[in-house]
Every structure is written in C-alpha cells, then in structure tokens.
Design an enzyme around this catalytic site. Structure first.
Site, PDB file in Angstrom:
ATOM      1  N   VAL A 324       0.843  -1.193   0.000  1.00 34.36           N
ATOM      2  CA  VAL A 324       0.000   0.000   0.000  1.00 34.36           C
ATOM      3  C   VAL A 324       0.880   1.246   0.000  1.00 34.36           C
ATOM      4  O   VAL A 324       1.973   1.255   0.589  1.00 34.36           O
ATOM      5  CB  VAL A 324      -0.963   0.008   1.216  1.00 34.36           C
ATOM      6  CG1 VAL A 324      -0.202  -0.036   2.538  1.00 34.36           C
ATOM      7  CG2 VAL A 324      -1.908   1.197   1.172  1.00 34.36           C
ATOM      8  N   TYR A 383       5.782   4.238   1.656  1.00 30.87           N
ATOM      9  CA  TYR A 383       5.818   3.157   0.661  1.00 30.87           C
ATOM     10  C   TYR A 383       5.846   1.839   1.446  1.00 30.87           C
ATOM     11  O   TYR A 383       6.872   1.442   1.973  1.00 30.87           O
ATOM     12  CB  TYR A 383       7.085   3.349  -0.163  1.00 30.87           C
ATOM     13  CG  TYR A 383       7.312   2.519  -1.392  1.00 30.87           C
ATOM     14  CD1 TYR A 383       6.927   1.196  -1.484  1.00 30.87           C
ATOM     15  CD2 TYR A 383       7.980   3.069  -2.473  1.00 30.87           C
ATOM     16  CE1 TYR A 383       7.188   0.447  -2.619  1.00 30.87           C
ATOM     17  CE2 TYR A 383       8.258   2.342  -3.614  1.00 30.87           C
ATOM     18  CZ  TYR A 383       7.858   1.017  -3.677  1.00 30.87           C
ATOM     19  OH  TYR A 383       8.133   0.280  -4.796  1.00 30.87           O
ATOM     20  N   GLU A 384       4.685   1.191   1.551  1.00 27.45           N
ATOM     21  CA  GLU A 384       4.557  -0.022   2.365  1.00 27.45           C
ATOM     22  C   GLU A 384       4.562  -1.270   1.481  1.00 27.45           C
ATOM     23  O   GLU A 384       3.844  -1.330   0.482  1.00 27.45           O
ATOM     24  CB  GLU A 384       3.243   0.011   3.154  1.00 27.45           C
ATOM     25  CG  GLU A 384       3.096   1.200   4.096  1.00 27.45           C
ATOM     26  CD  GLU A 384       3.447   0.868   5.529  1.00 27.45           C
ATOM     27  OE1 GLU A 384       3.990  -0.230   5.783  1.00 27.45           O
ATOM     28  OE2 GLU A 384       3.171   1.716   6.411  1.00 27.45           O
ATOM     29  N   ILE A 385       5.343  -2.260   1.896  1.00 25.03           N
ATOM     30  CA  ILE A 385       5.380  -3.553   1.213  1.00 25.03           C
ATOM     31  C   ILE A 385       4.814  -4.619   2.139  1.00 25.03           C
ATOM     32  O   ILE A 385       5.116  -4.641   3.339  1.00 25.03           O
ATOM     33  CB  ILE A 385       6.815  -3.914   0.797  1.00 25.03           C
ATOM     34  CG1 ILE A 385       7.364  -2.894  -0.205  1.00 25.03           C
ATOM     35  CG2 ILE A 385       6.883  -5.321   0.213  1.00 25.03           C
ATOM     36  CD1 ILE A 385       6.718  -2.935  -1.565  1.00 25.03           C
TER      37      ILE A 385
END
Length: 411
Positions: A324, A383-385
């Site tokens: 997300v 910046y989510e992984i």
C-alpha cells in the site's frame, strides 16, 4: 527539460511553527493529534543461552537483532518460546528471532507465547547452515493449547528461526558501503549518533554541483522488523545508481539523500517497533525528542538552507500486511502537484498484473510523510510492502518504481 507539471511552487512558511529546538534552529511542525515522544523505559532482554536438558533443546538470543525472552517445556515434544516487546503500549506485531539446536538430530514443535491479546503476525523463516533463508511451509503450522506452533528439524548446527530475514546494523552498513564503493556519485557520511551511540549514516548522491539542485529524500527502517520495505528500498536505490542514460540524466537534475537505517538501536536490540528511547520514531516528526529524528531533520534542513534548494519528494519505506502507498491528499501547490497520479499510472502500466493500492489522507499524527508536506511543501509518501510479498516481486516493484520515478522527474 522538466515538464511544466513539475515546475517549482514557492515553499510556504508555517507561521505556527514558532517552537525552536535548542540551538539547532529547527522549528517544530504542529500536527492535529500530538504524540508524546519523550523517553519511555524499555526492558532489555537477558542475553543468554536457554537449555531444556531433558528434551536436549537449546535456544539463544546472543546475536544482534535477536528477540527471545524465555523458553519452557510444554510437553515431551514441544517447547514454548516467550516473546515480549521492549515496552508498552506498542503496536501488537510481535517480532522474534532466536537460534535453536540440539546435540542429536530430532524434530520438535515450537509454540509462541505472546502477551495477552497479541496475535501472531509474521510467518516464520529459517536460516540454515548455508546462510540462506527459507519460509517454513504452512503444512508445518499447528495450534497447540491455542498457541501458534511450528514444526522444526534440529541438529548440532544452530538454525535461526525469525519473523523476517535479519538485516542488522552491520549487514546494512556492509550493503551500502559496497554500493558506495561501486559508484562515483555516492558520498557516505556520518551525520549523527543514535540513542546508544551507534552511527547514523547517509548516502549523499549527487553529480556535479549541489547548489540549487532539488533534493529527493529516501528513508527506511524506522520500525526494526519491517524488512520487506527495506528490501524494496535496496532495489529502489540500486536502480537509481545503475550507470545508464536515465540515471545520468536524473542525477544531472536531482540530488538524493538516502538514509538506510534510521533506527539502528531498535534493529540490533531486536525491538518490535521502538528505538532505545522506547519511542515509535515515526511519531516524532514534530518535536524531535529522539536523537535519530532530531539529527535527521537537522541535517536535511541544513542542506536546504546551505544550498538554496527544496525538498521535492520524500519516500519512507515500511512494511505492513499488504502492499500500500500512504499519501497526502494535499497535492495542489506542492513541489510536484501531479507526480503521484502520473507515477501510479506508470506503475500499473509497467509492472505486470499490478494494481496500485493507495490510501490517501493528510497526516494527523506526526509521521514523516506529513512532516515533509508541512515543512517543505514536498510530496511525502509512505511506501509499504506486504509481509508476504515475494522477494522477487519486491525486487521488481522496487526497480520499476525507481525507474518510472526518474523518467517522470526528468521528462
């Protein structure tokens, strides 16, 4: 030349930012929902080797990044590992990492005990004697006395069982030092020290003169266990440093300040979330009570003033349950008002079978993406992984997102 969509807007001044931190000259940035980021007491682990002699099982947390608070025999084939956070209240995402071995080859069950109301989050990974990590198969997961349990084969060679692959402060330094040695545009600099005196280093990446050259800021590891975000960060930064026409053109126009490890103490101490001050660093982007954030914002602000420039874009790499992008709703009047839409469109076009998951909202709490917007009128992005995003996919996403960013900023 840049597309007119990315022309600079005047950096506005927050008149309400009247609080100054000592003699540093860095004004605080007000947020709608303040967070107390003064020091909180933490509980250090007892670094030791645990033994259950009648089961011939041993466990240790005597390495950087370990998290193990105890071990008990549950039955004749099962050991219970006890995992506690560094302090409370805390995000209930339990991190663990410990060595296991036996003097004889055997299979055992490892059951995880967390504090009340804390659920298991990370799918276990194991590092074996070849130093390669593998994710344990789901057919090895069980519930024993309501505890999440995993089946493990042991022998005399210690294996590390961990929530995520380890990347302690030495591992991170080895990576970026090697990266710097291979690229003439990378200048590695110590800009401060953590709560416990560990080095805070950055990669200052530029070509030619720094005067008036817009800055891109890249951050990661505010939260120690968030390895998938760090892996994307590695791919992203390595792509920026590949020698080709696009990167040369990008570095003709931009300077990059890359901070590869904002929380070295928390990482090496095996913390769930906080630094050595017992604080979530991604809530300290207002009053800068913690040295890691205070030194970072001070350095960025000094560079903006010294070189008469702007911070156009800041990307903070994290991990969560799914991929997300957390963005600010405010776009009009920022340094790059159309960047987010154009970037996300490019990602969906260039990454196979990829759909951008965006969650937009101006930050009410003092987090980095909101700070960059409020302080410098920058485009700020978290910046989510996802925890379970495959490592090949992470590399692909990181690489293409960096490439498309550079294309947009130099079009």
């Amino acid at each position: 030349m840049r597309n007119f969509l990315f022309l600079k807007k005047p950096v506005f001044i927050l008149l309400s930012s009247i609080f100054f931190l000592g003699c540093s000259g860095i004004s605080s940035v007000p947020f709608e929902t303040p967070v107390d980021t003064k020091d909180k007491t933490i509980q250090y682990q007892s670094k030791k080797t645990y033994e259950i002699s009648d089961l011939d099982v041993y466990a240790s947390n005597k390495f950087p990044g370990a998290r193990l608070n105890g071990i008990e025999k549950l039955n004749d084939s099962t050991v219970k590992v006890i995992i506690h956070p560094e302090n409370k209240p805390i995000n209930p995402s339990p991190y663990y990492a410990f060595e296991l071995w036996s003097t004889n080859s055997k299979e055992i069950y490892v059951a995880f005990q967390y504090p009340e109301k804390v659920k298991h989050r990370y799918r276990p990974k194991i590092r074996e004697e070849n130093n390669e990590w593998r994710q344990i198969d789901t057919n090895q997961f069980y519930r024993i006395d309501s505890l999440f349990t995993v089946k493990v084969s042991l022998d005399q060679k210690p294996k590390i069982l961990a929530a995520q692959e380890l990347a302690n402060s030495k591992d991170v330094k080895d990576w970026y030092t090697n990266l710097g040695n291979m690229n003439k545009y990378v200048h590695i600099k110590k800009y401060g020290s953590s709560k416990l005196g560990r080095d805070l280093n950055l990669l200052d990446i530029y070509k030619g003169e720094k005067e008036s050259k817009p800055i891109l800021v890249l951050l990661t590891r505010q939260h120690p266990p968030e390895i998938t975000g760090y892996l994307a960060y590695q791919s992203f930064l390595e792509t920026i440093l590949k020698e080709n026409e696009i990167t040369e053109r990008f570095l003709d126009e931009y300077r990059v300040l890359a901070f590869p490890l904002l929380n070295p103490d928390g990482v090496d101490l095996g913390h769930w979330r906080h630094n050595a001050g017992g604080v979530d660093l991604n809530r300290d982007w207002s009053k800068y009570n913690q040295p890691e954030i205070r030194k970072t914002v001070k350095y960025i602000d000094e560079q903006v003033k010294k070189y008469n420039t702007t911070v156009d874009l800041a990307i903070d790499f994290h991990s969560t349950y799914e991929d997300v992008f957390y963005t600010n709703k405010q776009r009009k009047g920022t340094q790059l008002p159309n960047f987010i839409k154009n970037w996300f469109d490019a990602l969906e076009k260039e990454i196979p079978e990829y759909v951008v998951n965006e969650a937009a909202g101006n930050s009410k709490k003092p987090v980095s993406k909101g700070w960059f917007l409020k302080k410098y009128n920058s485009v700020g992005i978290t910046y989510e992984i996802g925890d379970q995003t495959s490592r090949d996919r992470i590399d692909e996403i990181g690489r293409i997102s960096a490439l498309e960013m550079m294309k947009l900023l130099t079009d």
